[in-house]
Design a protein around this motif. Structure first.
Motif: not given
Length: 229
Positions: A64-69, A144-149, A98-102
């Motif tokens: 997940s972290v690699l995907a986020g990076l 708004i969507v970005y800030v919430v995530v 979203i990747a980090y959150l997962l």
């Protein structure tokens, strides 16, 4: 000797990341070609550190972290291209969060600790109140969507740390906080109150955030406490 060499390894990576980040920041002010080369390279170096030294204690979190990076690297590229690629950059970073959150959901269930979500919700609302009068109509919903995530990612990182208080989770929690600071500064500079030192503030906090999140993977090689129920 082997243990000392292994312990020194992340310091070498952090030194290289800091050097590239400094060149990218200098380039943002005085030499655009430096910025174009070293901005994505810095984030890719963090990804390489995770790939090389992330260990196998939590392969799902590491992926997940690699995907986020890698998604963040796409966002880096979009935000520095000539023309208005802001929405594409926003979308790339949204997917990164979203990747980090997962990955963080794999460490603790959502809302395992509620106060970080309340704190980041209040902070997100305050930032949106500042930005709202200055946002173009077509960007209001995406922002708004970005800030919430983003707030949810940072809050979940803090919640994981409270449930599992070790160095690795503390790094992720700090990384989330620095990411919120970086993006809030970027948004205020872009839409509400531009200022000269914005590039320095945004990029420095951004790469601190990404480095801390990257190191939160590697730290689990040495710290493997029992997961809280």
């Amino acid at each position: 000797m082997h243990a000392e060499s292994k312990a020194a390894t992340p310091r070498a990576w952090i030194g290289a990341i800091a050097f590239c980040a400094a060149l990218a920041i200098v380039g943002a002010y005085v030499a655009p070609w430096l910025h174009y080369v070293f901005k994505p390279l810095t984030t890719l170096l963090i990804a390489a550190m995770v790939w090389r030294h992330g260990g196998v204690a939590e392969p799902g979190y590491r992926r997940s972290v690699l995907a986020g990076l890698l998604l963040s690297t796409c966002g880096d590229a979009f935000l520095m291209l000539p023309g208005d690629w802001f929405v594409f950059g926003l979308g790339s970073f949204l997917c990164a969060h979203i990747a980090y959150l997962l990955g963080l959901f794999g460490r603790a269930r959502p809302f395992a600790v509620k106060w970080p979500f309340l704190a980041y919700a209040a902070l997100a609302a305050a930032v949106l109140c500042v930005l709202w009068p200055h946002l173009p109509g077509e960007l209001r919903i995406p922002v708004i969507v970005y800030v919430v995530v983003l707030a949810a990612m940072a809050a979940q990182a803090a919640a994981v740390w409270r449930r599992w208080p070790v160095r690795a989770t503390a790094m992720a929690a700090l990384g989330g906080a620095f990411f919120v600071a970086s993006d809030a500064t970027l948004a205020i500079d872009r839409f509400a109150a531009p200022f000269e030192a914005a590039s320095l503030a945004v990029l420095a906090t951004y790469w601190i955030a990404q480095t801390l999140i990257g190191l939160s993977v590697r730290s689990l090689e040495r710290e493997q406490p029992v997961r809280p129920e």
